[in-house]
Motif scaffolding. Structure first.
Motif, mmCIF file in Angstrom:
data_model
loop_
_atom_site.group_PDB
_atom_site.id
_atom_site.type_symbol
_atom_site.label_atom_id
_atom_site.label_comp_id
_atom_site.label_asym_id
_atom_site.label_seq_id
_atom_site.Cartn_x
_atom_site.Cartn_y
_atom_site.Cartn_z
ATOM 1 N N GLY A 83 9.385 -3.860 15.354
ATOM 2 C CA GLY A 83 9.304 -2.681 14.509
ATOM 3 C C GLY A 83 9.531 -3.011 13.043
ATOM 4 N N ILE A 84 10.487 -3.914 12.779
ATOM 5 C CA ILE A 84 10.781 -4.299 11.395
ATOM 6 C C ILE A 84 9.576 -4.995 10.773
ATOM 7 C CG2 ILE A 84 12.385 -5.567 9.906
ATOM 8 C CD1 ILE A 84 14.361 -5.512 12.235
ATOM 9 N N ASP A 85 8.930 -5.849 11.553
ATOM 10 C CA ASP A 85 7.749 -6.564 11.076
ATOM 11 C C ASP A 85 6.637 -5.578 10.727
ATOM 12 O OD1 ASP A 85 6.291 -9.205 10.790
ATOM 13 O OD2 ASP A 85 5.026 -8.259 12.298
ATOM 14 N N LEU A 86 6.462 -4.563 11.572
ATOM 15 C CA LEU A 86 5.439 -3.542 11.310
ATOM 16 C C LEU A 86 5.714 -2.836 9.990
ATOM 17 C CD1 LEU A 86 3.156 -1.458 12.740
ATOM 18 C CD2 LEU A 86 5.163 -0.005 12.628
ATOM 19 N N ILE A 87 6.969 -2.466 9.755
ATOM 20 C CA ILE A 87 7.336 -1.780 8.514
ATOM 21 C C ILE A 87 6.985 -2.645 7.308
ATOM 22 C CG2 ILE A 87 9.283 -0.985 7.117
ATOM 23 C CD1 ILE A 87 10.634 -0.211 9.798
ATOM 24 N N ALA A 88 7.407 -3.910 7.360
ATOM 25 C CA ALA A 88 7.164 -4.814 6.235
ATOM 26 C C ALA A 88 5.673 -4.940 5.934
ATOM 27 C CB ALA A 88 7.773 -6.187 6.533
ATOM 28 N N ARG A 89 4.865 -5.056 6.973
ATOM 29 C CA ARG A 89 3.428 -5.227 6.770
ATOM 30 C C ARG A 89 2.759 -3.940 6.290
ATOM 31 N NH1 ARG A 89 2.352 -10.268 8.384
ATOM 32 N NH2 ARG A 89 3.951 -11.195 9.741
ATOM 33 N N GLN A 90 3.315 -2.796 6.676
ATOM 34 C CA GLN A 90 2.760 -1.522 6.230
ATOM 35 C C GLN A 90 3.054 -1.238 4.752
ATOM 36 O OE1 GLN A 90 0.736 0.821 7.597
ATOM 37 N NE2 GLN A 90 0.413 -0.606 9.267
ATOM 38 N N ILE A 91 4.218 -1.685 4.276
ATOM 39 C CA ILE A 91 4.560 -1.404 2.875
ATOM 40 C C ILE A 91 4.094 -2.499 1.925
ATOM 41 C CG2 ILE A 91 6.555 -0.011 3.550
ATOM 42 C CD1 ILE A 91 8.375 -2.324 2.751
ATOM 43 N N ALA A 92 3.816 -3.698 2.440
ATOM 44 C CA ALA A 92 3.447 -4.824 1.570
ATOM 45 C C ALA A 92 2.170 -4.537 0.780
ATOM 46 C CB ALA A 92 3.286 -6.100 2.404
ATOM 47 N N GLY A 93 1.129 -4.059 1.474
ATOM 48 C CA GLY A 93 -0.149 -3.799 0.797
ATOM 49 C C GLY A 93 -0.046 -2.750 -0.297
ATOM 50 N N PRO A 94 0.466 -1.555 0.016
ATOM 51 C CA PRO A 94 0.592 -0.522 -1.018
ATOM 52 C C PRO A 94 1.482 -0.937 -2.189
ATOM 53 C CG PRO A 94 0.801 0.463 1.158
ATOM 54 C CD PRO A 94 0.802 -1.024 1.351
ATOM 55 N N LEU A 95 2.552 -1.671 -1.919
ATOM 56 C CA LEU A 95 3.424 -2.112 -3.017
ATOM 57 C C LEU A 95 2.703 -3.126 -3.901
ATOM 58 C CD1 LEU A 95 6.927 -2.494 -1.274
ATOM 59 C CD2 LEU A 95 6.217 -0.732 -2.912
ATOM 60 N N SER A 96 1.888 -3.987 -3.290
ATOM 61 C CA SER A 96 1.100 -4.949 -4.074
ATOM 62 C C SER A 96 0.181 -4.221 -5.049
ATOM 63 C CB SER A 96 0.269 -5.843 -3.149
ATOM 64 O OG SER A 96 1.091 -6.636 -2.324
ATOM 65 N N GLU A 97 -0.473 -3.162 -4.553
ATOM 66 C CA GLU A 97 -1.402 -2.397 -5.390
ATOM 67 C C GLU A 97 -0.666 -1.657 -6.508
ATOM 68 O OE1 GLU A 97 -3.518 0.193 -2.801
ATOM 69 O OE2 GLU A 97 -4.301 -1.432 -1.544
ATOM 70 N N ARG A 98 0.466 -1.068 -6.174
ATOM 71 C CA ARG A 98 1.187 -0.244 -7.149
ATOM 72 C C ARG A 98 1.886 -1.072 -8.221
ATOM 73 N NH1 ARG A 98 2.710 4.971 -5.887
ATOM 74 N NH2 ARG A 98 1.528 5.872 -4.177
ATOM 75 N N LEU A 99 2.460 -2.203 -7.820
ATOM 76 C CA LEU A 99 3.223 -3.019 -8.770
ATOM 77 C C LEU A 99 2.401 -4.164 -9.354
ATOM 78 C CD1 LEU A 99 6.625 -3.055 -6.869
ATOM 79 C CD2 LEU A 99 6.093 -1.848 -8.981
ATOM 80 N N LYS A 100 1.140 -4.268 -8.920
ATOM 81 C CA LYS A 100 0.213 -5.282 -9.456
ATOM 82 C C LYS A 100 0.775 -6.698 -9.343
ATOM 83 C CE LYS A 100 -2.321 -1.804 -10.694
ATOM 84 N NZ LYS A 100 -3.404 -1.393 -9.768
ATOM 85 N N ARG A 101 1.374 -6.967 -8.184
ATOM 86 C CA ARG A 101 1.868 -8.314 -7.899
ATOM 87 C C ARG A 101 1.843 -8.493 -6.385
ATOM 88 N NH1 ARG A 101 8.128 -7.881 -9.848
ATOM 89 N NH2 ARG A 101 8.168 -10.042 -9.123
ATOM 90 N N PRO A 102 1.636 -9.701 -5.885
ATOM 91 C CA PRO A 102 1.510 -9.890 -4.436
ATOM 92 C C PRO A 102 2.839 -9.691 -3.701
ATOM 93 C CG PRO A 102 0.625 -11.761 -5.678
ATOM 94 C CD PRO A 102 1.422 -10.945 -6.632
ATOM 95 N N PHE A 103 2.823 -8.926 -2.617
ATOM 96 C CA PHE A 103 3.948 -8.801 -1.687
ATOM 97 C C PHE A 103 3.485 -9.416 -0.367
ATOM 98 C CE2 PHE A 103 5.439 -5.914 -4.801
ATOM 99 C CZ PHE A 103 6.777 -5.603 -4.532
#
Length: 331
Positions: free
Chosen positions: A51-71
């Motif tokens: 479950g933790i892995d799923l959370i991390a992968r779900q937020i990584a993409g949107p955070l990359s787009e919003r903060l303009k840096r790779p997560f």
């Protein structure tokens, strides 16, 4: 012939030493603020697919787009989450390394007092991401039809019923220990190395009961192979509205929902923490993210850094008190 370097006045030497020290001390803050294109590692202290892995992968993409840096997600499993957590604790507090974890983080404090760090002081809570519910289920062979029947049978024959867990000190284990403590009952604990072998024995009838995440138990409940007795949250779950909560026993607070969230190393600049918290709030509000969480039996939940810190501290005390009261060890 090499020319000798002229001696500098003592006052100039001191001034240069002070300026050098100030520049070194300010480096992490400058990197976190100015080096905003640096990649950010989301350390997951458990294996892929959890479950933790799923959370991390779900937020990584949107955070990359919003903060303009790779997560990107980095799984560092081992020792009940301690190995990955320790790596984050030791990482530079510059916003480039974060931890995505679950309440096992504070359960470990009492179970592993020599783990080498204190999550309450060595980590900075950023935001909660979600709640995860546990379902108390019984095997077909146990012929237990309700939560009350489980309690009554455990009282009538102490230790005769058994229950499984993915390991000592896991939320699955401590949830049952809390029920045992409050209901004054005795069930025999059988510890496994992971959820899969425990579920196999549960379906095979070698285990009588167990707490499982909803997404793990649901298919077997729907197929009639497991009997759902109670939900860990204070209210029924939309996926299983007919299943009562543990609090229906009226034995005090038996809510054993798991919280999930994001942490940074202690000392990470507050401005970065606040910015990340704001972006996470918007990410967690996205319908697509909510749907992906719900398939795993989780509910999105956002909080301020301070509110999350209070939740973590309160939970640390709660589980520490239970572990001591029940004499639980990580062996």
């Amino acid at each position: 012939m090499t020319m000798a370097t002229p001696l500098q006045p003592p006052s100039l030497q001191r001034r240069r030493l002070v300026l050098g020290a100030l520049a070194t001390a300010a480096a992490p803050l400058v990197h976190a603020q100015a080096g905003s294109d640096a990649s950010v590692r989301l350390v997951v202290p458990f294996t892929p697919g959890t479950g933790i892995d799923l959370i991390a992968r779900q937020i990584a993409g949107p955070l990359s787009e919003r903060l303009k840096r790779p997560f990107f997600v980095d799984n560092k499993a081992g020792a009940s989450g301690i190995i990955g957590t320790q790596e984050v604790v030791r990482a530079p507090a510059d916003g480039t390394t974060l931890l995505v974890s679950v309440n096992t983080l504070v359960m470990n404090m009492a179970l592993y007092p020599k783990q080498g760090f204190n999550p309450l002081t060595d980590l900075q809570p950023v935001s909660q991401t979600s709640w995860g519910q546990l379902l108390l289920v019984a095997s077909e062979g146990a012929r237990i039809q309700s939560l009350k029947e489980l309690v009554d049978r455990a009282k009538a024959k102490p230790g005769a019923l058994n229950y499984g867990s993915p390991g000592a000190g896991t939320p699955h284990h401590l949830a049952m220990e809390l029920l045992k403590n409050r209901a004054k009952i005795s069930l025999t604990h059988i510890s496994y190395r992971g959820t899969a072998p425990a579920v196999t024995d549960l379906l095979g009838g070698q285990i009588d009961a167990m707490f499982l995440p909803i997404h793990v138990a649901l298919q077997h409940v729907k197929a009639g192979k497991l009997k759902a007795l109670a939900i860990s949250s204070s209210t029924p779950h939309p996926l299983l509205p007919e299943v009562p909560s543990l609090n229906s026993l009226k034995l005090g607070d038996l809510n054993v929902d798991m919280w999930y969230g994001v942490f940074a190393p202690a000392g990470t600049p507050r401005a970065f923490v606040e910015r990340l918290n704001t972006e996470l709030r918007d990410v967690l509000a996205q319908p697509a993210v909510a749907r992906s969480f719900e398939t795993q039996g989780m509910t999105p939940a956002h909080s301020t850094p301070d509110a999350f810190a209070k939740l973590v501290a309160a939970d640390a005390k709660r589980w520490s008190d239970l572990i001591k009261a029940q004499g639980i060890t990580a062996e």
